[in-house]
Design a protein around this motif. Structure first.
Motif, PDB file in Angstrom:
ATOM      1  N   TRP A 168       0.838  -1.204   0.000  1.00 23.81           N
ATOM      2  CA  TRP A 168       0.000   0.000   0.000  1.00 23.81           C
ATOM      3  C   TRP A 168       0.875   1.257   0.000  1.00 23.81           C
ATOM      4  N   THR A 169       1.960   1.231   0.769  1.00 20.68           N
ATOM      5  CA  THR A 169       2.841   2.395   0.865  1.00 20.68           C
ATOM      6  C   THR A 169       3.531   2.668  -0.467  1.00 20.68           C
ATOM      7  N   TYR A 170       3.963   1.622  -1.162  1.00 16.79           N
ATOM      8  CA  TYR A 170       4.545   1.812  -2.501  1.00 16.79           C
ATOM      9  C   TYR A 170       3.531   2.432  -3.458  1.00 16.79           C
ATOM     10  N   GLN A 171       2.294   1.972  -3.376  1.00 10.77           N
ATOM     11  CA  GLN A 171       1.251   2.536  -4.233  1.00 10.77           C
ATOM     12  C   GLN A 171       1.038   4.016  -3.917  1.00 10.77           C
ATOM     13  N   ALA A 172       1.017   4.335  -2.641  1.00  5.91           N
ATOM     14  CA  ALA A 172       0.836   5.730  -2.227  1.00  5.91           C
ATOM     15  C   ALA A 172       2.011   6.591  -2.686  1.00  5.91           C
ATOM     16  N   LEU A 173       3.213   6.049  -2.616  1.00  2.79           N
ATOM     17  CA  LEU A 173       4.394   6.795  -3.075  1.00  2.79           C
ATOM     18  C   LEU A 173       4.305   7.106  -4.570  1.00  2.79           C
ATOM     19  N   GLY A 174       3.699   6.204  -5.320  1.00  2.04           N
ATOM     20  CA  GLY A 174       3.595   6.383  -6.762  1.00  2.04           C
ATOM     21  C   GLY A 174       2.674   7.501  -7.192  1.00  2.04           C
ATOM     22  N   VAL A 175       1.747   7.882  -6.338  1.00  3.05           N
ATOM     23  CA  VAL A 175       0.775   8.911  -6.726  1.00  3.05           C
ATOM     24  C   VAL A 175       0.895  10.198  -5.916  1.00  3.05           C
ATOM     25  N   GLU A 176       1.679  10.173  -4.861  1.00  3.61           N
ATOM     26  CA  GLU A 176       1.786  11.347  -3.986  1.00  3.61           C
ATOM     27  C   GLU A 176       2.593  12.451  -4.667  1.00  3.61           C
ATOM     28  N   THR A 177       2.152  13.705  -4.487  1.00  3.94           N
ATOM     29  CA  THR A 177       2.844  14.848  -5.073  1.00  3.94           C
ATOM     30  C   THR A 177       3.466  15.769  -4.018  1.00  3.94           C
ATOM     31  N   ARG A 224       8.174  12.192   1.915  1.00  4.64           N
ATOM     32  CA  ARG A 224       9.173  11.893   2.949  1.00  4.64           C
ATOM     33  C   ARG A 224       8.557  11.068   4.078  1.00  4.64           C
ATOM     34  N   ARG A 225       7.339  11.381   4.442  1.00  2.00           N
ATOM     35  CA  ARG A 225       6.654  10.619   5.493  1.00  2.00           C
ATOM     36  C   ARG A 225       6.453   9.168   5.051  1.00  2.00           C
ATOM     37  N   LEU A 226       6.024   8.986   3.819  1.00  2.00           N
ATOM     38  CA  LEU A 226       5.814   7.643   3.290  1.00  2.00           C
ATOM     39  C   LEU A 226       7.117   6.874   3.169  1.00  2.00           C
ATOM     40  N   GLN A 227       8.195   7.555   2.805  1.00  2.00           N
ATOM     41  CA  GLN A 227       9.504   6.903   2.730  1.00  2.00           C
ATOM     42  C   GLN A 227       9.935   6.411   4.115  1.00  2.00           C
ATOM     43  N   GLY A 228       9.712   7.240   5.124  1.00  2.00           N
ATOM     44  CA  GLY A 228      10.033   6.841   6.492  1.00  2.00           C
ATOM     45  C   GLY A 228       9.193   5.658   6.945  1.00  2.00           C
ATOM     46  N   LYS A 229       7.918   5.680   6.586  1.00  2.00           N
ATOM     47  CA  LYS A 229       7.025   4.573   6.925  1.00  2.00           C
ATOM     48  C   LYS A 229       7.513   3.295   6.264  1.00  2.00           C
ATOM     49  N   VAL A 261      10.573   2.476   5.355  1.00  2.00           N
ATOM     50  CA  VAL A 261      11.789   2.007   6.025  1.00  2.00           C
ATOM     51  C   VAL A 261      11.417   1.263   7.307  1.00  2.00           C
ATOM     52  N   LEU A 262      10.509   1.809   8.078  1.00  2.00           N
ATOM     53  CA  LEU A 262      10.090   1.170   9.320  1.00  2.00           C
ATOM     54  C   LEU A 262       9.408  -0.172   9.053  1.00  2.00           C
ATOM     55  N   LEU A 263       8.515  -0.217   8.069  1.00  2.00           N
ATOM     56  CA  LEU A 263       7.832  -1.464   7.735  1.00  2.00           C
ATOM     57  C   LEU A 263       8.819  -2.535   7.277  1.00  2.00           C
ATOM     58  N   GLU A 264       9.782  -2.162   6.451  1.00  2.00           N
ATOM     59  CA  GLU A 264      10.791  -3.115   5.987  1.00  2.00           C
ATOM     60  C   GLU A 264      11.643  -3.612   7.157  1.00  2.00           C
ATOM     61  N   THR A 265      11.969  -2.719   8.070  1.00  2.00           N
ATOM     62  CA  THR A 265      12.745  -3.102   9.247  1.00  2.00           C
ATOM     63  C   THR A 265      11.979  -4.126  10.076  1.00  2.00           C
ATOM     64  N   LEU A 266      10.702  -3.888  10.290  1.00  2.00           N
ATOM     65  CA  LEU A 266       9.885  -4.831  11.045  1.00  2.00           C
ATOM     66  C   LEU A 266       9.751  -6.167  10.321  1.00  2.00           C
TER      67      LEU A 266
END
Length: 82
Positions: A32-41, A47-52, A54-59
């Protein structure tokens, strides 16, 4: 990771009944986060989505980190006994 923390997390990552649903949820959130990154302007939101992400991948990688930390601590203890 600290060995004591790894030992406390070990039951979570070793239990398929607990870990598999958690891993599925994390994968879903990552997708879902990748999809959101693809459409966010908005730069701030990007930056918030990128941080999210990173955290999700870490978990999602937590199982490997826990097991690696415990194994490294075991090896270190063995070397200290030699």
């Amino acid at each position: 990771m600290n060995e004591q923390i790894a030992q406390k997390l070990l039951p979570l990552v070793n239990s398929p009944d607990l870990w598999e649903p958690m891993e599925a949820y994390l994968s879903e959130q990552i997708q879902w986060t990748y999809q959101a990154l693809g459409v966010e302007t908005s730069e701030l939101e990007l930056r918030r989505l990128q941080g999210k992400l990173v955290l999700l991948e870490t978990l999602k990688n937590l199982k490997g980190v826990v097991k690696s930390s415990i194994e490294n601590a075991r090896i270190e203890k063995e070397q200290n006994y030699d």
